[in-house]
Design a protein around this motif. Structure first.
Motif: not given
Length: 474
Positions: A35-37, A41-42, A44-45, A60, A326, A332
């Protein structure tokens, strides 16, 4: 000890080695895209690996350790340890096919995929073409919880006679906004970092900054190689993190000197299988629901200390909604705080032990508001003083039902285990008694209705009740 509020039959799971492609789709998730924004990379997912002591979202920039927080009172958050496992293959994206410079600089197209194997707790990245298969395996050790381990495996598919070279991109980061790090040792075998958090959470219950030691394998070269006559080679990259240097070094030595890489992996797989063989949930006729249940099991179990481990038992510092992977940034996942009625939806002895271990703070919290017994904070981190951010004073003052949630969890734990030793010798009885004392002192008697009432509390997070009529408990 972990309990779900279900009766789960014990089912034996056969441990065997199969290729990833043959694995059960209900226990193996795979994709060719993360998953990306936009181009990023996103996180959060993106999935994470963890064992209740250390955790990281794969790819990360940060690793987190249980109980390691930085920031004063309401600014307290998980302290960010710079990732030692976030090196990358040099790739150029082209759909699910990637260009990778291998073998004397020639460009080859690779099929690129990602896998999470639920029942063995391993994330695997693969690149494959007609010449070579490359696997990068990430896992957080169940055997020694200080360890995060990567295996980079090169498997030849083409005939022998030519060296295979795989370039990698290394970005070593040894600074942190939360931790003041010093490089103590750097050699070809390992790097040792010593760090201390920059801020104390609460000077009444934390007298000094928190220390940690990080041992990790340096990536001394920018390529991985398979010699002309080799059919396969495994590169081992180990990170060991703890607040005790001796323990961190012993675990690092075990993984890098005393034991073979495949033995460590086999031991980890066996321990995960032991957990699932003692109980899980099987759904017939609904693969998607089964996948969701298996996923939930993985994320819960990888956030709690393992039942069977060779590491010394450590104080557990709670389970936050965003897991241990996280909580380093403002906004966050509640900054890694433990709250949100955790005890009502997951029942684990370790979570109750966290509350008991910080009972002095709970007693202080009650006295601070003029009550008796133990009052647990709406948001809790290292010291168990209330670390609710300044944005939400109503929560800090009036979200008192968290104490009831914890008492309810104690009741459920006893109902499930009949563990009288916990009641008598591990302060379980005191936990129940002191929460009763708090509620007894919190209630007031109404002479008109001849009933006790609890006034001034917050319901559903938005409405503050202050008068007798709508704060009545019968």
């Amino acid at each position: 000890m972990l309990f779900f509020l279900l009766i789960i039959p014990s089912i034996f799971i056969l441990v065997r080695t199969v290729s990833i492609e043959e694995s059960n789709s209900r226990t193996t998730f795979n994709t060719n895209k993360l998953p990306r924004i936009g181009p990023l990379l996103d996180f959060r997912l993106v999935l994470y690996i963890g064992n209740g002591h250390v955790a990281t979202v794969v790819y990360s920039d940060f690793i987190y350790m249980n109980g390691l927080y930085n920031g004063e009172n309401g600014t307290s958050h998980r302290a960010r340890i710079p990732s030692t496992v976030n090196w990358k293959f040099k790739l150029r994206p082209r759909s699910s096919l990637y260009t990778l410079n291998v073998s004397s600089g020639k460009k080859r197209l690779f099929l690129h995929r990602f896998y999470l194997i639920i029942f063995v707790g391993i994330f695997i990245e693969t690149l494959e073409n007609h010449e070579v298969r490359i696997e990068r395996r990430f896992f957080a050790s169940q055997e020694y919880t200080e360890l995060l381990i990567i295996h980079a495996v090169l498997i030849r598919k083409a005939p022998k006679g030519r060296k295979i070279i795989v370039p990698v991109k290394v970005h070593e980061q040894i600074t942190s906004i939360d931790i003041n790090f010093t490089v103590v040792i750097r050699n070809s075998q390992y790097v040792l970092l010593f760090g201390k958090t920059r801020e104390i959470e609460n000077n009444q219950f934390q007298k000094e900054a928190l220390s940690l030691f990080v041992y990790y394998t340096p990536l001394t070269t920018k390529v991985l190689e398979l010699d002309k006559e080799e059919t396969n080679r495994t590169y081992l990259f180990v990170t060991s993190i703890d607040n005790n240097q001796t323990i961190a070094k012993q675990s690092f030595d075990y993984a890098t000197i005393e034991q073979q890489a495949d033995v460590i992996l086999s031991s980890d797989i066996s321990r995960w299988n032991d957990v699932y063989s003692n109980g899980h949930i099987d759904i017939e006729g609904d693969d998607e629901l089964q996948r969701q249940i298996n996923s939930a099991f993985y994320y819960i179990l990888s956030s709690l200390p393992p039942l069977s481990t060779k590491s010394e038992r450590k104080q557990f510092y709670g389970l936050s909604p965003g897991t241990l992977s996280q909580g380093g940034r403002s906004g966050e996942d509640y900054r890694g705080h433990s709250f949100w009625d955790t005890e009502t939806w997951i029942l684990a002895k370790e979570i109750l032990s966290y509350r008991i271990g910080l009972r002095d703070s709970a007693s202080y919290n009650a006295r601070l508001f003029g009550y008796e017994g133990w009052r647990f904070p709406w948001e809790s981190a290292r010291t168990s003083v209330d670390v609710t951010p300044a944005c939400c004073p109503e929560g800090r003052l009036y979200e008192i039902h968290i104490t009831g949630d914890i008492a309810f969890a104690a009741r459920q734990y006893i109902s499930a285990t009949y563990n009288q030793d916990w009641l008598l010798n591990e302060f379980g009885g005191e936990l129940i008694y002191e929460t009763v004392r708090f509620w007894g002192s919190r209630a007031v008697y109404n002479n008109e209705t001849k009933q006790y009432e609890i006034l001034k509390y917050l319901q559903n997070g938005i409405k503050l009740y202050k008068n007798k009529e709508n704060a009545e408990v019968k």
